[in-house]
Each structure stands twice: as structure tokens, then as C-alpha cells.
Design an enzyme around this catalytic site. Sequence first.
Site, PDB file in Angstrom:
ATOM      1  N   ASP A  31     -37.576  25.321  12.227  1.00 39.86           N
ATOM      2  CA  ASP A  31     -36.261  25.242  12.888  1.00 39.86           C
ATOM      3  C   ASP A  31     -35.964  26.477  13.728  1.00 39.86           C
ATOM      4  O   ASP A  31     -35.614  26.377  14.905  1.00 39.86           O
ATOM      5  CB  ASP A  31     -35.135  25.125  11.848  1.00 39.86           C
ATOM      6  CG  ASP A  31     -35.088  23.756  11.179  1.00 39.86           C
ATOM      7  OD1 ASP A  31     -35.592  22.778  11.768  1.00 39.86           O
ATOM      8  OD2 ASP A  31     -34.523  23.678  10.067  1.00 39.86           O
TER       9      ASP A  31
ATOM     10  N   ASP B 173     -23.522  26.752   4.216  1.00 41.17           N
ATOM     11  CA  ASP B 173     -24.047  27.987   4.808  1.00 41.17           C
ATOM     12  C   ASP B 173     -23.438  28.286   6.170  1.00 41.17           C
ATOM     13  O   ASP B 173     -23.141  29.430   6.492  1.00 41.17           O
ATOM     14  CB  ASP B 173     -25.575  27.921   4.887  1.00 41.17           C
ATOM     15  CG  ASP B 173     -26.210  28.031   3.499  1.00 41.17           C
ATOM     16  OD1 ASP B 173     -25.611  28.708   2.640  1.00 41.17           O
ATOM     17  OD2 ASP B 173     -27.279  27.438   3.279  1.00 41.17           O
TER      18      ASP B 173
ATOM     19  N   ARG C  66     -25.918  34.953   2.098  1.00 40.75           N
ATOM     20  CA  ARG C  66     -25.409  34.726   3.465  1.00 40.75           C
ATOM     21  C   ARG C  66     -24.548  35.861   4.003  1.00 40.75           C
ATOM     22  O   ARG C  66     -24.742  36.279   5.147  1.00 40.75           O
ATOM     23  CB  ARG C  66     -24.657  33.392   3.558  1.00 40.75           C
ATOM     24  CG  ARG C  66     -25.479  32.152   3.231  1.00 40.75           C
ATOM     25  CD  ARG C  66     -26.860  32.189   3.797  1.00 40.75           C
ATOM     26  NE  ARG C  66     -27.574  30.921   3.637  1.00 40.75           N
ATOM     27  CZ  ARG C  66     -28.842  30.747   3.922  1.00 40.75           C
ATOM     28  NH1 ARG C  66     -29.573  31.765   4.355  1.00 40.75           N
ATOM     29  NH2 ARG C  66     -29.418  29.571   3.758  1.00 40.75           N
TER      30      ARG C  66
ATOM     31  N   SER D 258     -35.249  20.453   0.580  1.00 44.00           N
ATOM     32  CA  SER D 258     -34.740  21.570   1.359  1.00 44.00           C
ATOM     33  C   SER D 258     -34.540  22.737   0.400  1.00 44.00           C
ATOM     34  O   SER D 258     -33.844  22.610  -0.604  1.00 44.00           O
ATOM     35  CB  SER D 258     -33.420  21.173   2.021  1.00 44.00           C
ATOM     36  OG  SER D 258     -32.748  22.328   2.448  1.00 44.00           O
TER      37      SER D 258
HETATM   38  N1  ARG Z   1     -25.871  24.297  -2.476  1.00 42.60           N
HETATM   39  C1  ARG Z   1     -26.191  25.662  -2.456  1.00 42.60           C
HETATM   40  C2  ARG Z   1     -25.095  26.458  -1.794  1.00 42.60           C
HETATM   41  O1  ARG Z   1     -24.311  25.905  -1.101  1.00 42.60           O
HETATM   42  C3  ARG Z   1     -27.541  25.932  -1.879  1.00 42.60           C
HETATM   43  C4  ARG Z   1     -27.706  25.702  -0.419  1.00 42.60           C
HETATM   44  C5  ARG Z   1     -29.135  25.860  -0.103  1.00 42.60           C
HETATM   45  N2  ARG Z   1     -29.428  25.805   1.277  1.00 42.60           N
HETATM   46  C6  ARG Z   1     -30.526  25.198   1.751  1.00 42.60           C
HETATM   47  N3  ARG Z   1     -30.777  25.328   2.995  1.00 42.60           N
HETATM   48  N4  ARG Z   1     -31.293  24.463   1.005  1.00 42.60           N
HETATM   49  O2  ARG Z   1     -25.025  27.633  -1.954  1.00 42.60           O
END
Ligand code: ARG
Length: 442
Positions: free
Chosen positions: A14, A123, A94, A175
Site C-alpha cells: 500500500d 487508525d 499511532r 490484516s
Molecule cells: N482494532 C485495533 C485498533 O483499532 C487494531 C487495528 C489494527 N490495524 C490494522 N491495520 N490491522 O486499535
Amino acid sequence: MPEKIVLAFSGGLDTTVAVKWLTETRGFDVVALTVDLGSQPNLNAIRERALAAGALQSCVLDARQPFIERFCWPALKAGALYQGQYPLATALGRPLIAQLLVEVAAREGATWVGHGSTGKGNDQVRFDVAVGALNPKLNVLAPLRDGMEMTREEEIAYARAKNLPIEVKPESPYSVDENLWGRSIEAGALEDALLKPPEDAFRWTSSVDNAPASPAVIELTFERGVPTTLDGRRTRGVSLVEELNRLGGLHGVGRIDMIEDRFVGIKSREIYEAPAAVILHTAHRALEDLVLDAEVGRFKTSVATEYARLVYQGKWFSSHRRDLDTYVQSTQGAVSGTVRLTLHKGSAQVIGRSSPYSLYRPQLATYSAGDQFDHQAAVGFIKLVGLPVRTQAAVQGSAVTEPLLEDDRHVVEVGPGALEVGLAEPVLRTAMPGVVDPDLRR
Ligand code: ARG
């Protein structure tokens, strides 16, 4: 002159495509920023890939230590587990990446920052909100959400056409995002909420079946809420977390399977592996139980819920978090001591704790000789504690009206001295609104 954008660059398909797209389609000068929070195997290769994809500059930073000490430790001290379970690995990473984007942008004179989040998750919120909180003048672009939308196949075709250095590995069925505090796994087969997560979803942890038959015993010490030694060895944050991830993972500790309430309003099925975070939260909590005053212990659990929510929802850089941190820090003065745990077949179990500040007094707790607890004082204490309900029952009648025994008609005496009574069926009063339950008796 082209505008400059600092893009958070993981080196995956990506963001590699995004570098090119930002350059060609949007006319940016791209500075690629790769932040290692404990998951990047080959930083040099990533730097080269960014440049080969068209980035003007590539910056690679090992931020593992500030990640653990400035983001994970405060969350640990706060007891922050989202929905009581998720130790927030991705959510804590993040804001650190966002802060570095903003700081590199300032150094490089960039007016934009970018990240590879999609338009469906938490995110994007965390990045955008954090950047806005740190520098509201910066523009944020998330190519995958803001114009570049391509399927995986289109990205591969684009990368081939533009000669981008991608490794086309077989598509991961999930993912995944990972850093030292944990591994987040979602999508693919996991979207079936009833399905047991396939073993290939896990990378850090053994299944219960494969975990060693005999437990590991570990000893952690904390100083003012922060873990400082493992099995007697003074160990700095990053190594301590790495070691606990390894050992906990071996014993299958730290697997979490939950339905999570995303900030964007969806419920989603999420799997985590977070051996170190789970062990440390368990141990830290055990030590707090020993040394915190009961009022603080109780109040702090509501602070933990609030803290976890705000981290999850991307409000790391907020006065609210700063103020909660101040409270939490003030509670940690006595959170020093030792906790012993066993790691065994998927669970981390506390088996002992001690602290110079322990409020646990054997002479008060004991049922044996040497008891110093004033039993007679309990009588007066109970008299006052019970005063309001006694008064209310006398004036207004008892608040509980449903008898446990069946009514008198069914009470039968059999034989001399024997009283036979039946217990009443409970009366169900509620049903799902709109659902008519024929079994409802009232
Ligand atoms: N659900 C989790 C969160 O919001 C993990 C997100 C993971 N991101 C990913 N790109 N798989 O913190």
C-alpha cells in the site's frame, strides 16, 4: 515548487504504491518516514524501497524505547485495557508515529503529512486527530482513503507498470499490525465471529496444546508502577517487553479474541497476541491490590476505563489524557514491589506478591492466634451501616417483595416435626423489547 509531504511508510504494498501515486498523480515531493516500534525486520531494505518508489528522502527511526517508556508505561500504570481486554498496542503506536510525522514535517518544511490508513478503521482517526492536536496548520492526506483507492490487484498491476520494488508475497489472509506491545489481527476468516481463530492467525503465541506441559515461574519487580527487573535482573523497557513476549508466547499467554466497538461505529471481531502486555497488566494490578487504598483502587478502575477509551479513540494528545496521567502518576508512589506469576497453558496467574508499602496486615487478616482485629467494633459498625435499610423497612416495608418460598397453599407438613416447603419459580419480568415470549408468565 512541489509541496512536500511526509508519509508514514511501512514498506508494504500500500505505502510503496502510495509513494509513487503521491509523486506522479498528486505532484508531491515525498519524504518517507519509517518508524520502528518493534516490528520492522529490515530497515535498510525499507529505506531503499522508499527511494526506489520515488521518495525524495527516506528517514528510518528506531522509536522502540520512547514507545515503551512514553506510551506503554503510562497506559500500564493507568490499567488501560479497552473493553477490559485490549492492551491498545496499535492505538498507542499511532500517536507516536503522528508526533514524528509532525516533527519531521517541521524540520523538512513540509506542509502535508500522510499515512496509509483506510477509511474504515480507528487508525485514520488517531493519525488525523493527533496531527491536528500537534500542528493544526498541517494538512493530512491518507491516499488509501483520499483518492488512491485501488484493489490489491490494481496496486500490484500499478507497481509492475511503474517498476516499483515490491515483494509480491502470497496475500496474507489477515490484516495485521504489530509492535512491541502486541499484534493485532483482523479480517479474512476471522470475520466469522463464531469461527475459532485458525492457528495461522497467530505468530507470537503457542496454542494451549503446543505450550509446554510444565509452567514457567517468573518474578517481576516494579518501581512506582514501572517494571524494572525480571527474575532479579534489572532490565530496561524494550528488552523486558521482548523477553516477556518470548516467554509468554511460548506458554500461549496473551491471546485475546473479542468483539470490539470501533470508534467509527462498527462492531468488529479482533484477535490480539500481547503476551508481555497481558503479563504486565496482570502483575501491576496484583501489586496495586496490595498497596492501594481501597477508595483509590476502586476509583482508579473507572479512570482505567476512561483512559483506555480516550487512547482508543485517538485523543492521546489532549488535556484530558494529561490530567488523567497526573492522577494516575500520583497513585503510583507506593506501587513498588515484587510479583510472582506462573505462565502456563495460555494463562498468566499471580501466585505471590510483596511490597514494603503493603497494606495487607497479617495481624488484621488472620483467623489464627495473634488476631488484632476488634471483633466487638464490628457490632457497632454493622448497626450504623444497616441503619438506613432498617429504617426504610420499618417505615415503608421491605424493598424485596418476591418470596423465595412457594405460597402457603403448597406448604405441607409431613411427619412429626418435618416441614416440607417448595421453592417458588422465579418470575421473569423482562423480554427483549418487541419480542413476544410465550413463556413469559406475567
Ligand atoms: N482494532 C485495533 C485498533 O483499532 C487494531 C487495528 C489494527 N490495524 C490494522 N491495520 N490491522 O486499535
